[in-house]
Design a protein around this motif. Structure first.
Motif, PDB file in Angstrom:
ATOM      1  N   MET A   1      50.339  49.787  27.741  1.00 29.49           N
ATOM      2  CA  MET A   1      50.128  49.284  29.095  1.00 29.49           C
ATOM      3  C   MET A   1      50.230  47.763  29.082  1.00 29.49           C
ATOM      4  N   LYS A   2      51.046  47.240  29.962  1.00 31.27           N
ATOM      5  CA  LYS A   2      51.194  45.800  30.078  1.00 31.27           C
ATOM      6  C   LYS A   2      50.443  45.245  31.283  1.00 31.27           C
ATOM      7  N   VAL A   3      50.278  46.059  32.335  1.00 33.51           N
ATOM      8  CA  VAL A   3      49.623  45.606  33.565  1.00 33.51           C
ATOM      9  C   VAL A   3      48.533  46.597  33.954  1.00 33.51           C
TER      10      VAL A   3
ATOM     11  N   ASP B   1      54.969  49.349  31.999  1.00 25.94           N
ATOM     12  CA  ASP B   1      53.840  50.271  31.879  1.00 25.94           C
ATOM     13  C   ASP B   1      52.616  49.686  32.567  1.00 25.94           C
ATOM     14  N   PHE B   2      51.881  50.545  33.260  1.00 23.54           N
ATOM     15  CA  PHE B   2      50.669  50.094  33.948  1.00 23.54           C
ATOM     16  C   PHE B   2      49.688  51.258  34.076  1.00 23.54           C
ATOM     17  N   LYS B   3      48.458  50.898  34.355  1.00 21.78           N
ATOM     18  CA  LYS B   3      47.428  51.859  34.744  1.00 21.78           C
ATOM     19  C   LYS B   3      46.721  51.283  35.956  1.00 21.78           C
ATOM     20  N   ALA B   4      46.219  52.175  36.809  1.00 22.03           N
ATOM     21  CA  ALA B   4      45.527  51.738  38.019  1.00 22.03           C
ATOM     22  C   ALA B   4      44.092  52.266  38.019  1.00 22.03           C
ATOM     23  N   TYR B   5      43.204  51.476  38.585  1.00 26.26           N
ATOM     24  CA  TYR B   5      41.776  51.797  38.619  1.00 26.26           C
ATOM     25  C   TYR B   5      41.189  51.460  39.981  1.00 26.26           C
ATOM     26  N   ILE B   6      40.355  52.340  40.494  1.00 28.56           N
ATOM     27  CA  ILE B   6      39.573  52.046  41.697  1.00 28.56           C
ATOM     28  C   ILE B   6      38.138  51.809  41.241  1.00 28.56           C
ATOM     29  N   ILE B   7      37.740  50.532  41.256  1.00 25.22           N
ATOM     30  CA  ILE B   7      36.381  50.167  40.836  1.00 25.22           C
ATOM     31  C   ILE B   7      35.898  49.026  41.732  1.00 25.22           C
TER      32      ILE B   7
ATOM     33  N   LYS C   1      37.182  45.523  29.319  1.00 23.57           N
ATOM     34  CA  LYS C   1      37.202  45.459  27.848  1.00 23.57           C
ATOM     35  C   LYS C   1      38.188  46.471  27.290  1.00 23.57           C
ATOM     36  N   GLN C   2      38.235  47.652  27.893  1.00 30.05           N
ATOM     37  CA  GLN C   2      39.147  48.697  27.423  1.00 30.05           C
ATOM     38  C   GLN C   2      40.603  48.332  27.682  1.00 30.05           C
ATOM     39  N   VAL C   3      40.912  47.804  28.877  1.00 25.86           N
ATOM     40  CA  VAL C   3      42.313  47.462  29.153  1.00 25.86           C
ATOM     41  C   VAL C   3      42.782  46.316  28.256  1.00 25.86           C
ATOM     42  N   GLU C   4      41.893  45.386  27.955  1.00 21.80           N
ATOM     43  CA  GLU C   4      42.252  44.324  27.011  1.00 21.80           C
ATOM     44  C   GLU C   4      42.531  44.913  25.631  1.00 21.80           C
TER      45      GLU C   4
ATOM     46  N   GLY D   1      36.659  36.003  35.952  1.00 19.68           N
ATOM     47  CA  GLY D   1      35.508  35.458  35.243  1.00 19.68           C
ATOM     48  C   GLY D   1      35.179  36.197  33.957  1.00 19.68           C
ATOM     49  N   GLN D   2      35.791  37.368  33.763  1.00 19.25           N
ATOM     50  CA  GLN D   2      35.486  38.176  32.581  1.00 19.25           C
ATOM     51  C   GLN D   2      36.653  38.295  31.603  1.00 19.25           C
ATOM     52  N   THR D   3      37.784  37.667  31.908  1.00 22.21           N
ATOM     53  CA  THR D   3      38.945  37.763  31.029  1.00 22.21           C
ATOM     54  C   THR D   3      39.728  36.458  31.080  1.00 22.21           C
ATOM     55  N   VAL D   4      40.534  36.224  30.043  1.00 22.71           N
ATOM     56  CA  VAL D   4      41.442  35.079  30.074  1.00 22.71           C
ATOM     57  C   VAL D   4      42.871  35.532  30.380  1.00 22.71           C
ATOM     58  N   LEU D   5      43.050  36.806  30.676  1.00 22.52           N
ATOM     59  CA  LEU D   5      44.357  37.301  31.106  1.00 22.52           C
ATOM     60  C   LEU D   5      44.679  36.751  32.495  1.00 22.52           C
ATOM     61  N   PRO D   6      45.961  36.558  32.802  1.00 28.03           N
ATOM     62  CA  PRO D   6      46.306  36.134  34.158  1.00 28.03           C
ATOM     63  C   PRO D   6      45.916  37.213  35.172  1.00 28.03           C
TER      64      PRO D   6
END
Length: 164
Positions: free
Chosen positions: A1-3, A29-35, A49-52, A75-80
């Motif tokens: 998964m990239k996105v 590749d991607f995954k989507a989440y409703i949170i 944490k899991q997607v990272e 605020g919880q990741t350094v990913l764009p």
């Protein structure tokens, strides 16, 4: 998964599906989440944490009303993180602000924790931006993006002259 695509409510699915469609078009590749950032903060943290760990490289986050989700994620990741302001409309009703509240909430992040922000409902542009970010690292994706842009140009060129 990239996105990873995040959004806070099932009612946002129709708009955020537009991001998924663009990513599919480019073979990303991607995954989507409703949170919800407000209702399930611990689940959001756990999922981030899991997607990272799964190798995610860019996050697209759509949110309406207070639109905290993109900022909380940033605020919880350094990913764009690319934020998509959503217009929240209940059947037959609008919240009266037509997504401007969401736009301002996402674009007005404090210094040092940026969120790239597209226009209201701009889920397609969020995905195009994610593809551009990934194309820096992946030459095959860069080639697809260049071919896409060439086709845009050619289509525009074909229809640039008009009889009035």
């Amino acid at each position: 998964m990239k996105v990873a695509i995040f959004f806070g409510s099932k009612s946002d699915s129709e708009t955020m599906k537009k991001s998924a469609d663009v990513l599919r078009e480019f073979g990303v590749d991607f995954k989507a989440y409703i949170i919800s950032a407000h209702r399930a903060g611990a689940l959001l943290t756990k999922t981030l944490k899991q997607v990272e760990a799964d190798g995610c490289e860019v996050i697209i986050a759509g949110a309406g009303l207070a639109a905290a989700l993109p900022g909380v994620i940033a605020g919880q990741t350094v990913l764009p993180v690319v934020g998509v302001p959503l217009e929240c409309i209940n059947p037959g009703k609008s919240n009266g602000l037509a997504g401007v509240d969401s736009l301002l909430s996402i674009v007005q992040m404090p210094p040092q924790i940026p969120v790239a922000t597209v226009g209201i409902g701009g889920a397609k542009n969020a995905a195009y931006l994610a593809v551009e970010i990934l194309a820096i690292k992946y030459p095959e994706l860069r080639e697809k993006l260049l071919a896409f842009r060439k086709k845009l140009y050619e289509d525009c060129e074909k229809s640039s002259e008009i009889d009035l």
